[in-house]
Design a protein around this motif. Sequence first.
Motif, PDB file in Angstrom:
ATOM      1  N   VAL A   1       3.105  -9.788 -39.561  1.00  0.00           N
ATOM      2  CA  VAL A   1       2.620  -9.644 -38.186  1.00  0.00           C
ATOM      3  C   VAL A   1       3.101  -8.320 -37.592  1.00  0.00           C
ATOM      4  CG1 VAL A   1       2.683 -10.571 -35.846  1.00  0.00           C
ATOM      5  CG2 VAL A   1       2.463 -12.128 -37.775  1.00  0.00           C
ATOM      6  N   ILE A   2       4.365  -8.003 -37.805  1.00  0.00           N
ATOM      7  CA  ILE A   2       4.924  -6.770 -37.256  1.00  0.00           C
ATOM      8  C   ILE A   2       4.247  -5.548 -37.865  1.00  0.00           C
ATOM      9  CG2 ILE A   2       7.021  -5.365 -37.077  1.00  0.00           C
ATOM     10  CD1 ILE A   2       6.871  -7.802 -35.203  1.00  0.00           C
TER      11      ILE A   2
ATOM     12  N   HIS B   1       8.532 -14.117 -29.871  1.00  0.00           N
ATOM     13  CA  HIS B   1       9.048 -14.600 -31.152  1.00  0.00           C
ATOM     14  C   HIS B   1      10.280 -13.797 -31.545  1.00  0.00           C
ATOM     15  CE1 HIS B   1       5.418 -17.052 -32.026  1.00  0.00           C
ATOM     16  NE2 HIS B   1       4.837 -16.143 -31.270  1.00  0.00           N
ATOM     17  N   SER B   2      11.141 -14.403 -32.320  1.00  0.00           N
ATOM     18  CA  SER B   2      12.374 -13.741 -32.736  1.00  0.00           C
ATOM     19  C   SER B   2      12.068 -12.558 -33.653  1.00  0.00           C
ATOM     20  CB  SER B   2      13.286 -14.732 -33.470  1.00  0.00           C
ATOM     21  OG  SER B   2      13.665 -15.788 -32.626  1.00  0.00           O
ATOM     22  N   LEU B   3      12.767 -11.462 -33.422  1.00  0.00           N
ATOM     23  CA  LEU B   3      12.632 -10.271 -34.254  1.00  0.00           C
ATOM     24  C   LEU B   3      14.004  -9.843 -34.743  1.00  0.00           C
ATOM     25  CD1 LEU B   3      10.170  -8.098 -32.105  1.00  0.00           C
ATOM     26  CD2 LEU B   3       9.594  -9.681 -33.953  1.00  0.00           C
ATOM     27  N   THR B   4      14.046  -9.230 -35.901  1.00  0.00           N
ATOM     28  CA  THR B   4      15.294  -8.681 -36.405  1.00  0.00           C
ATOM     29  C   THR B   4      15.574  -7.356 -35.691  1.00  0.00           C
ATOM     30  OG1 THR B   4      14.246  -7.393 -38.160  1.00  0.00           O
ATOM     31  CG2 THR B   4      14.825  -9.700 -38.659  1.00  0.00           C
ATOM     32  N   PRO B   5      16.826  -6.907 -35.675  1.00  0.00           N
ATOM     33  CA  PRO B   5      17.121  -5.588 -35.093  1.00  0.00           C
ATOM     34  C   PRO B   5      16.300  -4.477 -35.734  1.00  0.00           C
ATOM     35  CG  PRO B   5      19.152  -6.808 -35.452  1.00  0.00           C
ATOM     36  CD  PRO B   5      18.055  -7.612 -36.083  1.00  0.00           C
ATOM     37  N   GLU B   6      16.051  -4.591 -37.043  1.00  0.00           N
ATOM     38  CA  GLU B   6      15.254  -3.577 -37.737  1.00  0.00           C
ATOM     39  C   GLU B   6      13.812  -3.577 -37.248  1.00  0.00           C
ATOM     40  OE1 GLU B   6      18.829  -4.583 -39.882  1.00  0.00           O
ATOM     41  OE2 GLU B   6      17.158  -5.860 -39.237  1.00  0.00           O
ATOM     42  N   GLN B   7      13.260  -4.754 -36.983  1.00  0.00           N
ATOM     43  CA  GLN B   7      11.881  -4.839 -36.491  1.00  0.00           C
ATOM     44  C   GLN B   7      11.776  -4.298 -35.068  1.00  0.00           C
ATOM     45  OE1 GLN B   7      11.348  -9.033 -37.171  1.00  0.00           O
ATOM     46  NE2 GLN B   7      10.362  -8.730 -39.160  1.00  0.00           N
ATOM     47  N   ILE B   8      12.763  -4.585 -34.246  1.00  0.00           N
ATOM     48  CA  ILE B   8      12.768  -4.049 -32.884  1.00  0.00           C
ATOM     49  C   ILE B   8      12.839  -2.531 -32.920  1.00  0.00           C
ATOM     50  CG2 ILE B   8      14.071  -3.920 -30.723  1.00  0.00           C
ATOM     51  CD1 ILE B   8      14.940  -6.824 -31.232  1.00  0.00           C
ATOM     52  N   GLN B   9      13.673  -1.985 -33.778  1.00  0.00           N
ATOM     53  CA  GLN B   9      13.786  -0.524 -33.905  1.00  0.00           C
ATOM     54  C   GLN B   9      12.459   0.072 -34.374  1.00  0.00           C
ATOM     55  OE1 GLN B   9      16.923   0.800 -36.507  1.00  0.00           O
ATOM     56  NE2 GLN B   9      16.323   2.947 -36.393  1.00  0.00           N
ATOM     57  N   GLN B  10      11.798  -0.602 -35.299  1.00  0.00           N
ATOM     58  CA  GLN B  10      10.503  -0.140 -35.793  1.00  0.00           C
ATOM     59  C   GLN B  10       9.482  -0.046 -34.669  1.00  0.00           C
ATOM     60  OE1 GLN B  10       9.087  -2.401 -39.184  1.00  0.00           O
ATOM     61  NE2 GLN B  10       6.941  -1.996 -38.686  1.00  0.00           N
ATOM     62  N   LEU B  11       9.477  -1.043 -33.802  1.00  0.00           N
ATOM     63  CA  LEU B  11       8.528  -1.051 -32.689  1.00  0.00           C
ATOM     64  C   LEU B  11       8.903  -0.015 -31.628  1.00  0.00           C
ATOM     65  CD1 LEU B  11       7.987  -4.909 -32.291  1.00  0.00           C
ATOM     66  CD2 LEU B  11       6.479  -3.253 -33.402  1.00  0.00           C
ATOM     67  N   GLU B  12      10.179   0.137 -31.366  1.00  0.00           N
ATOM     68  CA  GLU B  12      10.621   1.138 -30.386  1.00  0.00           C
ATOM     69  C   GLU B  12      10.247   2.541 -30.841  1.00  0.00           C
ATOM     70  OE1 GLU B  12      14.492  -1.126 -28.393  1.00  0.00           O
ATOM     71  OE2 GLU B  12      14.770   0.233 -30.111  1.00  0.00           O
ATOM     72  N   GLU B  13      10.344   2.800 -32.130  1.00  0.00           N
ATOM     73  CA  GLU B  13       9.953   4.114 -32.649  1.00  0.00           C
ATOM     74  C   GLU B  13       8.449   4.328 -32.576  1.00  0.00           C
ATOM     75  OE1 GLU B  13      11.547   4.124 -36.573  1.00  0.00           O
ATOM     76  OE2 GLU B  13      13.619   4.490 -35.919  1.00  0.00           O
ATOM     77  N   ALA B  14       7.691   3.244 -32.641  1.00  0.00           N
ATOM     78  CA  ALA B  14       6.231   3.346 -32.557  1.00  0.00           C
ATOM     79  C   ALA B  14       5.759   3.545 -31.121  1.00  0.00           C
ATOM     80  CB  ALA B  14       5.579   2.086 -33.138  1.00  0.00           C
ATOM     81  N   ALA B  15       6.573   3.137 -30.138  1.00  0.00           N
ATOM     82  CA  ALA B  15       6.156   3.203 -28.728  1.00  0.00           C
ATOM     83  C   ALA B  15       7.297   3.712 -27.862  1.00  0.00           C
ATOM     84  CB  ALA B  15       5.686   1.834 -28.258  1.00  0.00           C
TER      85      ALA B  15
END
Length: 323
Positions: free
Chosen positions: A295-296, A8-22
């Motif tokens: 969801v995020i 699903h489409s994610l915003t750059p901010e959401q991708i950064q949030q997930l990258e910081e979590a993992a």
Amino acid sequence: MKQIICLHSLTPEQIQQLEEAAPGYEFIVKNKKDLSPELIQNAEVFLGWSKTIAETALQENSKLKWVQTWSAGVDTLPLERLREKGILLTNASGVHAIPLSESIFAMMLSFPRQIHAAVRNQMQNKWDSTLSAPGLTTLGEINGKTLVIAGVGEIGRETARLAKAFGMRVIGVRRSDKPEPNVDRMYTLDGLHEALGQADYIVNVLPLTNETRHIFNASAWNAAKNGVVFINVGRGPTVDTNALIEALNQGRIGGAALDVFEEEPLPAEHPLWSMEQVVITPHIAGDNDRYAERVIEIFTENLKAYVQGQKPPRNLVDYERMY
């Protein structure tokens, strides 16, 4: 590098949030049609699911360990194959609580205030202050009425809270009869028919399991109070559609608001379309502009635990219960 694929489409901010979590994981955001078999097989985690990736993702040599669905329901997933492979499965339960409960009340209020009848008259340039729609022939109110909520999870709890604000009596039905705030009495599924006999309004938010398939059948409608209003925003196959139509035709159900169906899309020739006491929405009751955000939020919390070698703490699906 270990890979996490999001369908699903994610915003750059959401991708950064997930990258910081993992840290140490590569995030790949792609449409399911653009995924190569190699990418699918190498992914350790999927955010979202699709039938088109199932065969490849569940091959013996795939690296898949965890699926976080984008939806609350998991009944369309290959649960047995996921269980056999020992794959963790988490859903998005909780993201729908606010939009679905608001949809429920939009639907519920339309009947005593005859909004559905007024809209139909508007389409015909017709001024009719009697608003005599079939099933419910007088204007009324929900204050003091009894609401039965079948499925008191996150959505059911929020619905119960709103119902109390409207001055309603609330009865809950679910697997456990453990008390809940804003629910006056709780029944187990075995007590469904007893609960239905007290209802002026019934809201179905039950998940689809072997136990709940066609739980709203002819016997259920025979047990219900005559003229009850039925709202289904749960799962279509929990309702025997033929029995529902018969109960509507006989007036045992005064009105129905339906967002989900046994067959979707609902065929154009289906008799439900032409029934004036029925309100139909196309499986959109849970949609809203904050869906991805919620969801995020769930996935991020689960992801932080997962990379630490722990089981995801939120919405871990029990394969035996199917939810």
